[in-house]
Each structure stands twice: as structure tokens, then as C-alpha cells.
Motif scaffolding. Sequence first.
Motif, mmCIF file in Angstrom:
data_model
loop_
_atom_site.group_PDB
_atom_site.id
_atom_site.type_symbol
_atom_site.label_atom_id
_atom_site.label_comp_id
_atom_site.label_asym_id
_atom_site.label_seq_id
_atom_site.Cartn_x
_atom_site.Cartn_y
_atom_site.Cartn_z
ATOM 1 N N ARG A 6 0.838 -1.196 0.000
ATOM 2 C CA ARG A 6 0.000 0.000 0.000
ATOM 3 C C ARG A 6 0.873 1.247 0.000
ATOM 4 N NH1 ARG A 6 -5.296 1.202 3.795
ATOM 5 N NH2 ARG A 6 -6.372 2.452 2.249
ATOM 6 N N GLU A 64 -7.630 0.815 -3.382
ATOM 7 C CA GLU A 64 -8.133 0.634 -2.015
ATOM 8 C C GLU A 64 -8.148 2.009 -1.394
ATOM 9 O OE1 GLU A 64 -5.937 -2.161 0.360
ATOM 10 O OE2 GLU A 64 -6.927 -1.559 2.207
ATOM 11 N N SER A 65 -9.296 2.580 -1.326
ATOM 12 C CA SER A 65 -10.632 2.186 -1.747
ATOM 13 C C SER A 65 -11.276 3.340 -2.499
ATOM 14 C CB SER A 65 -11.532 1.936 -0.536
ATOM 15 O OG SER A 65 -10.953 1.014 0.351
ATOM 16 N N CYS A 102 -11.177 -2.508 -4.000
ATOM 17 C CA CYS A 102 -11.490 -2.823 -2.615
ATOM 18 C C CYS A 102 -12.344 -1.678 -2.069
ATOM 19 C CB CYS A 102 -10.164 -2.945 -1.853
ATOM 20 S SG CYS A 102 -10.285 -3.030 -0.068
ATOM 21 N N TYR A 103 -13.350 -2.030 -1.286
ATOM 22 C CA TYR A 103 -14.188 -1.008 -0.646
ATOM 23 C C TYR A 103 -14.674 -1.604 0.665
ATOM 24 C CZ TYR A 103 -18.208 -3.874 -1.902
ATOM 25 O OH TYR A 103 -19.098 -4.928 -1.982
ATOM 26 N N ASN A 104 -15.249 -0.784 1.510
ATOM 27 C CA ASN A 104 -15.843 -1.363 2.716
ATOM 28 C C ASN A 104 -17.231 -0.807 2.920
ATOM 29 O OD1 ASN A 104 -16.065 0.680 5.097
ATOM 30 N ND2 ASN A 104 -14.099 1.140 4.130
ATOM 31 N N MET A 106 -18.506 -0.386 6.202
ATOM 32 C CA MET A 106 -18.597 -0.152 7.640
ATOM 33 C C MET A 106 -19.240 1.215 7.865
ATOM 34 S SD MET A 106 -14.832 -1.285 9.032
ATOM 35 C CE MET A 106 -13.812 -1.591 7.591
ATOM 36 N N ASP A 110 -14.149 3.432 9.815
ATOM 37 C CA ASP A 110 -13.414 2.405 9.073
ATOM 38 C C ASP A 110 -12.677 1.574 10.130
ATOM 39 O OD1 ASP A 110 -11.521 1.062 7.324
ATOM 40 O OD2 ASP A 110 -11.781 2.628 5.846
ATOM 41 N N TRP A 111 -11.509 1.056 9.829
ATOM 42 C CA TRP A 111 -10.785 0.232 10.804
ATOM 43 C C TRP A 111 -10.510 1.052 12.060
ATOM 44 C CZ3 TRP A 111 -4.975 0.071 11.245
ATOM 45 C CH2 TRP A 111 -4.371 1.159 10.623
ATOM 46 N N HIS A 193 -14.073 -5.276 1.868
ATOM 47 C CA HIS A 193 -13.194 -5.495 3.019
ATOM 48 C C HIS A 193 -14.059 -5.828 4.230
ATOM 49 C CE1 HIS A 193 -10.351 -4.612 6.255
ATOM 50 N NE2 HIS A 193 -9.385 -4.680 5.359
ATOM 51 N N HIS A 258 -5.314 -9.513 2.201
ATOM 52 C CA HIS A 258 -4.534 -8.737 3.178
ATOM 53 C C HIS A 258 -4.041 -9.742 4.189
ATOM 54 C CE1 HIS A 258 -6.739 -4.540 2.963
ATOM 55 N NE2 HIS A 258 -6.137 -4.847 1.833
ATOM 56 N N HIS A 306 -0.529 -4.466 7.563
ATOM 57 C CA HIS A 306 0.165 -3.563 8.502
ATOM 58 C C HIS A 306 1.492 -4.136 8.991
ATOM 59 C CE1 HIS A 306 -4.215 -2.533 9.742
ATOM 60 N NE2 HIS A 306 -3.957 -2.175 8.510
ATOM 61 N N TYR A 322 1.442 1.658 8.755
ATOM 62 C CA TYR A 322 1.955 1.643 7.381
ATOM 63 C C TYR A 322 3.403 2.095 7.302
ATOM 64 C CZ TYR A 322 -2.612 0.293 5.830
ATOM 65 O OH TYR A 322 -3.766 -0.417 5.630
HETATM 66 C C1 DNO Z 1 -6.769 -0.636 7.146
HETATM 67 C C2 DNO Z 1 -7.399 -1.000 5.891
HETATM 68 C C3 DNO Z 1 -8.809 -0.485 5.761
HETATM 69 C C4 DNO Z 1 -9.290 -0.707 4.357
HETATM 70 C C5 DNO Z 1 -10.695 -0.251 4.110
HETATM 71 C C6 DNO Z 1 -11.152 -0.755 2.778
HETATM 72 O O1 DNO Z 1 -5.609 -0.676 7.296
HETATM 73 O O2 DNO Z 1 -7.359 -2.363 5.695
HETATM 74 O O3 DNO Z 1 -8.846 0.865 6.050
HETATM 75 O O4 DNO Z 1 -8.480 -0.002 3.473
HETATM 76 O O5 DNO Z 1 -11.530 -0.664 5.095
HETATM 77 O O6 DNO Z 1 -12.193 0.034 2.318
#
Ligand code: DNO
Length: 348
Positions: A6, A64-65, A102-104, A106, A110-111, A193, A258, A306, A322
Motif C-alpha cells: 500500500r 483501495e478504496s 477494494c471497498y468497505n 462499515m 473504518d478500521w 473489506h 490482506h 500492517h 503503514y
Molecule cells: C486498514 C485498511 C482499511 C481498508 C478499508 C477498505 O488498514 O485495511 O482501512 O483499506 O476498510 O475500504
Amino acid sequence: MKMSFRWFGPEDKANIAHIRQIPGMVGIVSALHHVPNGAVWERADIAKRKAEIEAHNLKWTVIESIPVHEDIKRGLPTRDGYIEAWAQSMENAAAEGIDTICYNFMPVLDWTRTDLRYALPDGSKTLIYIHKDLEKFNGSLPGWEEAYTPEELQKAIDAYKEIDAEKYWEHLEYFLTRVVPRAEKAGVKLAIHPDDPPFTLFGLPRIITCADSIRRLFKLVDSKANGITFCTGSYGILPTNNLPEMVKIAGDRLHFAHLRNIIRTRVANDSVDFEESTHYGGELDLAAVMKALVDIGFEGPIRPDHGRAIFSESEGEGKPGYWLHDRALGAQYLLGLERAFKALKNAS
Ligand code: DNO
């Protein structure tokens, strides 16, 4: 598999010239973070990022994303315009030759982690999640499309009061029934994701968490274009998730992987605390996951996800999770596993 890394663009402290020096690295995972959520990604902008990547002899393997606007997630009447913009961005990406997105889905967050520089005994730093500390969380993490003040965060969460998990699945279905046919036409593979971590935060619905959610997702729109990002560090938080088995369930609809590792520090019914570990040393069996990927014949993009801050990657330098070096080490471990399992497969 296409080993990828990434890269957040020219502003990223992880320099793309260094990324290229990692053995076996062929791809870059990137996004146009400067385009506001909901706006169309113009072809010229996509072409510019692509050229920045190709100048280093790497290929843009995955977007992404492309962020999914909150109005789509909340099912508001304004969602149709945002869905149209999302589909247009996807088609523009496809026209530039990028075929995995890639998308999510949530809501709001997000994470999520509660400490971004937790010091480990060996002097490295890592990200951790402690459920009881969630209330203290405000702000954002790398890749997030939104940064919230505490008031904004509360407002965004309150907007979901009437939306339970079932209703939320309907919103995902509404989105997918509109974008998947267009993805098919454009030759794009969509890769959702999972929710990270895969349980409810602040009472918000989180629905992409386990094998059953993968099966249900696939049924919403039965097309190969409607696929997943297999994130071991997200799904793997739940001890009930059998990762190699889930790889097999996803099969040819697993479009992006991932791989990262974790150590669980507290397990309860509604939540799990954990720390992010080295790829080699955590409690998930990444070798078994890699074997399953080789077994299903996966040859798509994969990234080490990560890593910790090591080798004097000091405070404030680089984006949490990252940092360059530990991810580079992770990539080597994964490439070694891939080579070994392929050799075994060929020999049998
Ligand atoms: C975190 C990532 C997420 C991911 C999104 C995809 O490190 O894996 O932020 O990029 O959820 O949309």
C-alpha cells in the motif's frame, strides 16, 4: 500471486523508490485520497497516479478504496447520485486498466484501534485495540475518508439509531444490485473489506464478519464480480473464524488478500482486545492461510497489510501501521511461504 504494497501517494513517508527495492514486489495498492468522498474520480487523475507508479516499474494492482458515501450506507434518498458517482469512478478506473477495487461497508468508522503506538518489550511500536478504551477514540486512521470531531462522531452514530443489521444488509444489497452489473461490463472485480474489528462498535451495525456473511454477500448478487478482500487480521480476530476454510468458501470470488497477524489479549462474547504482531509471530496460522490460497489457485493481488514501527521509525514518522520496514519483512515471509507451498503442490 501479485505481491503488492500500500502506498498513499507522493506524500507517503514510505517512499515508492524504496518499495520497489523490496524483493518480489510487483504491485502498488493506492487510492486518490484527495478526491472528496462522493465525487467522481476523473480519468486524468487516475492516469496521473498510474504514471507515478509505473515510473517505478510497478503496477497499480488494486484501488483501495473508492469510498462508499454515508448516504448510501444510511439508505438516504440522495444515495442514487452517490451510487452513480461511485460507478463512474469504477468505470474510469477500469478504462485506465485497474480491475480490482477494494471497498468497505462499515458505517461511520473504518478500521479502528485505540492506541497507535503501543510500545512492545523489544522497543518496536504497534497498534492495539482495547474495547473499554473505545470511548476515548476520536479522530481518524490512515485511509479513513472522514475525520470527526467528538460532536460530529456522535451525530454520525446517532443517524444509525433506526438501522439494524437486517436493514443494513438491504442497503448493501441496494448498492450492489446497481454497481455489480456495471462492474461485470467493465471487467472489474469488487472486493469488500471485512469489518475491522468484526463486531459492533458504538452499537453500529457491522455485517461483514464471518463465513456466513461471505455466503450471504455472494447471494445478494450472484456474480463473480461481487467478491471479497480476504483480510486475515480482521476476520482472524474472532476465534470462531476458521481462516483456511473461509478461503475455500470464498474460492474464485476472493479477489484480494490482506495478510497480517494479531495476538488476542482478551476474548469476550461481544468484543476482543488484540495487538497487531509480526507476520511471523502472531497467533494466526498464516502458513495455513497461504496454503489454502495456493490450493484454490489464487493468483491475484496480495499485500502484507500492517506492520510495526521498527529500525528507528520514530514517533510521528509515517502512517500508523503503514511504516515501511516491518511490512517489507512481512512480504518476504509471505513470499517464502508461497514459494514453499507451490513447490510442494508441484511435487505432489
Ligand atoms: C486498514 C485498511 C482499511 C481498508 C478499508 C477498505 O488498514 O485495511 O482501512 O483499506 O476498510 O475500504
